[in-house]
Design a protein around this motif. Structure first.
Motif, mmCIF file in Angstrom:
data_model
loop_
_atom_site.group_PDB
_atom_site.id
_atom_site.type_symbol
_atom_site.label_atom_id
_atom_site.label_comp_id
_atom_site.label_asym_id
_atom_site.label_seq_id
_atom_site.Cartn_x
_atom_site.Cartn_y
_atom_site.Cartn_z
ATOM 1 N N GLY A 166 0.805 -1.210 0.000
ATOM 2 C CA GLY A 166 0.000 0.000 0.000
ATOM 3 C C GLY A 166 0.843 1.267 0.000
ATOM 4 N N GLU A 167 0.224 2.378 -0.384
ATOM 5 C CA GLU A 167 0.910 3.664 -0.378
ATOM 6 C C GLU A 167 1.176 4.119 1.049
ATOM 7 O OE1 GLU A 167 -0.943 6.490 -3.294
ATOM 8 O OE2 GLU A 167 -2.237 4.739 -3.663
ATOM 9 N N ALA A 168 2.191 4.932 1.232
ATOM 10 C CA ALA A 168 2.603 5.357 2.570
ATOM 11 C C ALA A 168 1.504 6.105 3.301
ATOM 12 C CB ALA A 168 3.861 6.217 2.489
ATOM 13 N N ASP A 169 0.672 6.845 2.561
ATOM 14 C CA ASP A 169 -0.420 7.591 3.198
ATOM 15 C C ASP A 169 -1.763 6.881 3.023
ATOM 16 O OD1 ASP A 169 -0.936 7.996 0.531
ATOM 17 O OD2 ASP A 169 -1.281 10.163 0.731
ATOM 18 N N CYS A 170 -1.708 5.600 2.671
ATOM 19 C CA CYS A 170 -2.892 4.749 2.480
ATOM 20 C C CYS A 170 -3.793 5.248 1.353
ATOM 21 C CB CYS A 170 -3.708 4.628 3.775
ATOM 22 S SG CYS A 170 -2.756 4.081 5.193
ATOM 23 N N GLY A 171 -3.216 6.031 0.438
ATOM 24 C CA GLY A 171 -3.975 6.494 -0.706
ATOM 25 C C GLY A 171 -5.111 7.443 -0.372
ATOM 26 N N GLY A 172 -5.031 8.047 0.832
ATOM 27 C CA GLY A 172 -6.080 8.983 1.227
ATOM 28 C C GLY A 172 -7.265 8.339 1.913
ATOM 29 N N LEU A 173 -7.198 7.023 2.151
ATOM 30 C CA LEU A 173 -8.285 6.344 2.858
ATOM 31 C C LEU A 173 -8.222 6.682 4.350
ATOM 32 C CD1 LEU A 173 -8.096 2.770 1.256
ATOM 33 C CD2 LEU A 173 -9.518 4.711 0.561
#
Length: 530
Positions: free
Chosen positions: A356-363
Motif C-alpha cells: 500500500g501507499e505510505a499515506d494509504c492512498g487517502g483512505l
C-alpha cells in the motif's frame, strides 16, 4: 521428547494462564523458560444493557476449556497428562469491576475495562487525588456506582479484578500483584501498596453515602513478584481441571494483569525500556526514571510487577475491526467455495498491506468497536471512509486498518516522547497482530519513530509472562527479577528488530492528521449507531 515427558511426569514444569479479551491462553514451560506446550480457546465479551461483560459461568467454562486444550496438547505430544507443577500463575485483562458479598456471591455482572461509563467518577477522582484515574480503573467504577446510588453497594465485602477473582477461587487468598493492583487504585511505590493518603481522601469523600465499609477493607492485599500467594486447593484444582488429574498443593505467584505480564514477556521492566501489547486493545508500557511533570488524561500511571513506575498509553480498540473485515473476506471466499485457513488468510492480507501507499492512498478508518477515552468517545462506531479522490484498493485498505489500529495509542505516546521527553532505549512488541513477521512491526516502529523488536514468543504474550513470574518463585530469594530475566530467560533469546521506515513515517504523519480531523465524523455517526 522423552526428557520433556519425564519433566512433566515429575512435575518439574510451570503452568501459566492468561484470560485475554478474545482468547484464553495456557502454556506449560520448563524451568529454563522453554515452552513445552500451549493451549487455548476463543471467547468474546457481550454488550448487555450498555455494559461490556463476560458471564460468570462463561469465565469458568472457557478457563476449563483452555486448560483442557493445554492438556490435550500434552497428551498428543508427550503421551502423558499434567498432574503436578512447581508453580502456577494466573493473569487476566486489567481493571474493571467485580464486587462480591460476604457469601462470595457476585453482586453485579463483570464490568470490563472496555466500558466508558464512568466519566463523572474519573474526572472527580482525578481532581480529588491530583492523579490520573482513567475510566477503566476499578475505583472509577466503584465511585460511579456510588454516584448512581446503585443498590448493591452496601453489600460489598470484596472488590477485585478478573485475575484476582480467579486466583481467589483457586487458592482462597484475596491478593493481587502490584501491577494489577495499580489499575484498581493508585500505588505508593515506596511501600508497594495502596496510597494511604488517597485511601483516606476517598473514604472522607464518600461519607455522605453511608457505606458500612472502608475502601482498604474491601480491596485485595498487594503483593510483589517473588512473593508466594497461596497454594492450589482441592476445590481450586477441581475448578481448573474437572477431570481430576491435577493435584492440589501447587504454589501460585501473585495474580497479575495483562500489562504486567506483557512487560515480563518482553523483558521490559527496567527504566527507559518499554513494550507494546496489541490485541483487542493496544497499550504501550514505558518504565519511567521519574514521575511525569503533570497529569494527562491520555496516560495512566501504573507499575511493573516489582513496583516500578510505568506510564501507560492505552487505547480500548485495536484489532477488533481488522478481525471483522477479515471475517468478511472469509465469508466471501466461503461463498465461492474457496477454503483458506485462518492463519494464511491473515498473513496474506497483512503482507498485502506492505504494497500500500505510505499515506494509504487517502483512505481513512476508525476501529472504534467500543468507546475510546483518548479521543473523547463514550461509545464505539467503526467507520471506513474512501473519498472520491482516494486510491481504493486492497493494499491501501489493509494498510489504513493497520495504521488506525495504533492511532489512539499513538496520541498518548506522542505526549511521552514530545512533551515529557521520556527516553526510551528499547521497545518490544507482543500480541497476535505481530504474528505475521515484519508487517505490524514496521508500521508501528515507523509511526513512533522508534526501533521495535519482537521475539519468537510474541504471540504467546502474557501467558508465557505469568508462567515466568510463577517460575521466579523458586529463585526469588537468591536473585531479583531483572537478573532472573536477563541471565536465565532472555540470555539466549533472539530478537527481530525492525527500524523505522522514513517513507512510512512520513505517510503516517499525514494519516494521523486526517485521523485527528475526522474524529468529529465519528461523533456525528454515533447518533445513527442504533
Amino acid at each position: 521428547m522423552q526428557n520433556e515427558k519425564q519433566l512433566i511426569e515429575l512435575g518439574r514444569v510451570v503452568i501459566g494462564i492468561e484470560l485475554g479479551s478474545t482468547r484464553i491462553k495456557a502454556v506449560l514451560i520448563s524451568t529454563d523458560g522453554t515452552i513445552l506446550a500451549t493451549g487455548g480457546v476463543d471467547w468474546e465479551n457481550h454488550l448487555i444493557e450498555g455494559i461490556w461483560t463476560y458471564h460468570q459461568t462463561e469465565i469458568w467454562e472457557r478457563l476449563q476449556a483452555a486448560y483442557a486444550d493445554l492438556n490435550k496438547t500434552v497428551k498428543e505430544k508427550y503421551h502423558t497428562v499434567i498432574r503436578n507443577a512447581k508453580a502456577l500463575g494466573i493473569s487476566a485483562m486489567m481493571h474493571g469491576y467485580l464486587p462480591f458479598d460476604k457469601q462470595g456471591n457476585q453482586l453485579v455482572p463483570f464490568r470490563t475495562w472496555r466500558n466508558n461509563i464512568t466519566r463523572d467518577a474519573s474526572e472527580q477522582l482525578t481532581e480529588l487525588f491530583q492523579y490520573p484515574i482513567p475510566q477503566r480503573w476499578s475505583i472509577a467504577h466503584l465511585y460511579q456506582a456510588l454516584l448512581n446510588q446503585e443498590p448493591h453497594l452496601a453489600n460489598i465485602d470484596y472488590l477485585t479484578t478478573l485475575s484476582g477473582y480467579i486466583h481467589w477461587q483457586l487458592t482462597d487468598h484475596k491478593v493481587l500483584g502490584v501491577g494489577d493492583a495499580s489499575g484498581m487504585f493508585p500505588i505508593d511505590i515506596k511501600s508497594n501498596s495502596y496510597n494511604q493518603q488517597m485511601l483516606t481522601q476517598f473514604d472522607e469523600a464518600i461519607t455522605k453515602f453511608g457505606m458500612p465499609w472502608r475502601l482498604e477493607s474491601i480491596l485485595p492485599k498487594v503483593l510483589v513478584a517473588g512473593e508466594q500467594a497461596g497454594k492450589l486447593t482441592k476445590k481450586g484444582a477441581k475448578l481448573l481441571d474437572p477431570s481430576g488429574a491435577l493435584n492440589a498443593g501447587i504454589p501460585l505467584c501473585p495474580p497479575e494483569g495483562d500489562a504486567g505480564t506483557g512487560m515480563i514477556a518482553t523483558n521490559c521492566i527496567k527504566e527507559k525500556t518499554g513494550n507494546i501489547s496489541a490485541g483487542t486493545s493496544a497499550f504501550a508500557m514505558i518504565v519511567l526514571e521519574k514521575a511525569l511533570s503533570k497529569v494527562y488524561s491520555e496516560l495512566d500511571i501504573v507499575t511493573t510487577p516489582t513496583g516500578k513506575l510505568v506510564a501507560m498509553a492505552h487505547a480500548n480498540n485495536c484489532t477488533s475491526d481488522i478481525n471483522a473485515w477479515v471475517n468478511l473476506f472469509r465469508e466471501c471466499l466461503d461463498t465461492f467455495g474457496v477454503n483458506v485457513c485462518t492463519e494464511e488468510l491473515y498473513e496474506t492480507l497483512f503482507l498485502q498491506a506492505l504494497q500500500g501507499e505510505a499515506d494509504c492512498g487517502g483512505l481513512l478508518a476508525y476501529g472504534f468497536h467500543s468507546g475510546e477515552h483518548n479521543v473523547g468517545l463514550s461509545e464505539g462506531c467503526p467507520m471506513f471512509l474512501h473519498p472520491t479522490k482516494a486510491r481504493f484498493n486492497l493494499a491501501n485498505f489493509m494498510k489504513v486498518h493497520l495504521y488506525t489500529a495504533f492511532g489512539a495509542m499513538k496520541l498518548g505516546m506522542d505526549i511521552l516522547i514530545n512533551q515529557e521527553k521520556v527516553e526510551i532505549s528499547r521497545i518490544l512488541g507482543h500480541g497476535g497482530i505481530f504474528k505475521t513477521e515484519g508487517v505490524a512491526q514496521k508500521i508501528l516502529a515507523s509511526a513512533l519513530g522508534i526501533p521495535l523488536a519482537t521475539a519468537s514468543t510474541a504471540s504467546n504474550g502474557g501467558a508465557w509472562g505469568i508462567a515466568l513470574l510463577a517460575n521466579f518463585l523458586e529463585v526469588s530469594d537468591s536473585c531479583n527479577l531483572e537478573d532472573y530475566l536477563d541471565k536465565k530467560i532472555f540470555n539466549t533469546t533472539q530478537l527481530n528488530l525492525i527500524q523505522p521506515d522514513k517513507t512510512v513515517n512520513e505517510g503516517y504523519k499525514h494519516f494521523i492528521q486526517r485521523y485527528k480531523q475526522g474524529i468529529s465524523i465519528v461523533e456525528k455517526a454515533l447518533y445513527l449507531n442504533y
